[in-house]
Design a protein around this motif. Structure first.
Motif, PDB file in Angstrom:
ATOM      1  N   VAL A  14      -9.163 -10.155 -14.157  1.00  0.00           N
ATOM      2  CA  VAL A  14      -9.717  -9.449 -13.317  1.00  0.00           C
ATOM      3  C   VAL A  14      -8.774  -9.808 -11.747  1.00  0.00           C
ATOM      4  N   GLN A  15      -8.204 -10.821 -11.810  1.00  0.00           N
ATOM      5  CA  GLN A  15      -7.441 -10.754 -10.494  1.00  0.00           C
ATOM      6  C   GLN A  15      -6.033 -10.110 -10.776  1.00  0.00           C
ATOM      7  N   ALA A  16      -5.577  -9.852 -11.930  1.00  0.00           N
ATOM      8  CA  ALA A  16      -4.517  -9.079 -11.847  1.00  0.00           C
ATOM      9  C   ALA A  16      -4.596  -7.843 -11.507  1.00  0.00           C
ATOM     10  N   PHE A  17      -5.925  -7.337 -11.609  1.00  0.00           N
ATOM     11  CA  PHE A  17      -6.317  -5.830 -11.174  1.00  0.00           C
ATOM     12  C   PHE A  17      -6.966  -5.856 -10.192  1.00  0.00           C
ATOM     13  N   ALA A  18      -6.927  -6.819  -9.074  1.00  0.00           N
ATOM     14  CA  ALA A  18      -7.559  -6.850  -7.895  1.00  0.00           C
ATOM     15  C   ALA A  18      -6.978  -5.637  -7.003  1.00  0.00           C
ATOM     16  N   GLY A  19      -7.972  -5.392  -5.780  1.00  0.00           N
ATOM     17  CA  GLY A  19      -7.691  -4.369  -5.005  1.00  0.00           C
ATOM     18  C   GLY A  19      -8.682  -3.011  -5.226  1.00  0.00           C
ATOM     19  N   LYS A  20      -8.209  -1.977  -4.419  1.00  0.00           N
ATOM     20  CA  LYS A  20      -9.359  -1.229  -4.452  1.00  0.00           C
ATOM     21  C   LYS A  20      -8.531   0.434  -4.232  1.00  0.00           C
ATOM     22  N   ASP A  21      -8.839   1.276  -5.004  1.00  0.00           N
ATOM     23  CA  ASP A  21      -8.595   2.733  -4.964  1.00  0.00           C
ATOM     24  C   ASP A  21      -9.196   3.384  -3.645  1.00  0.00           C
ATOM     25  N   VAL A  22      -8.238   4.064  -2.774  1.00  0.00           N
ATOM     26  CA  VAL A  22      -9.077   4.743  -1.442  1.00  0.00           C
ATOM     27  C   VAL A  22      -8.693   6.249  -1.949  1.00  0.00           C
ATOM     28  N   GLY A  23      -9.701   6.901  -2.463  1.00  0.00           N
ATOM     29  CA  GLY A  23      -9.730   8.256  -2.823  1.00  0.00           C
ATOM     30  C   GLY A  23      -9.448   9.405  -1.714  1.00  0.00           C
TER      31      GLY A  23
END
Length: 104
Positions: A14-23
């Motif tokens: 989960v930590q490896a894919f942390a962050g968020k997409d801003v659409g």
């Protein structure tokens, strides 16, 4: 013991894919730093957790940086939306971005 190993692996996955997409965001301005040709910054109408709306885009080489800069500049000059991935990694009051794209 087996549950502990699975929990440990799940946490780091989960930590490896942390962050968020801003659409959807609007670019207020974009600029290239004089000190590093693989880094540029832009200001968006979307604030982030680092305390501002400034984003820093880093690239592994000049070619990739130029392509990303062109994408952000296109969104700015054509008044289109910019989508990007906010890694939620702070450098001062700037958040690091991994990918960018123009949207309508």
């Amino acid at each position: 013991m087996n549950k502990f190993v699975m929990l440990f692996l799940a946490f780091f996955s989960v930590q490896a894919f942390a962050g968020k997409d801003v659409g959807t965001s609007q670019v207020n301005y974009v600029y290239q730093l004089d000190s590093d040709s693989t880094v540029f910054e832009f200001n968006s109408n979307v604030p982030h957790g680092c305390g501002s709306s400034l984003y820093r885009v880093k690239s592994p080489n000049e070619s990739v940086a130029n392509r990303k800069f062109s994408i952000v500049l296109t969104a700015f000059t054509t008044n289109n939306n910019l989508a990007f991935h906010d890694t939620k990694t702070c450098e001062g009051n700037r958040s690091v971005v991994s990918w960018v794209r123009v949207t309508k």
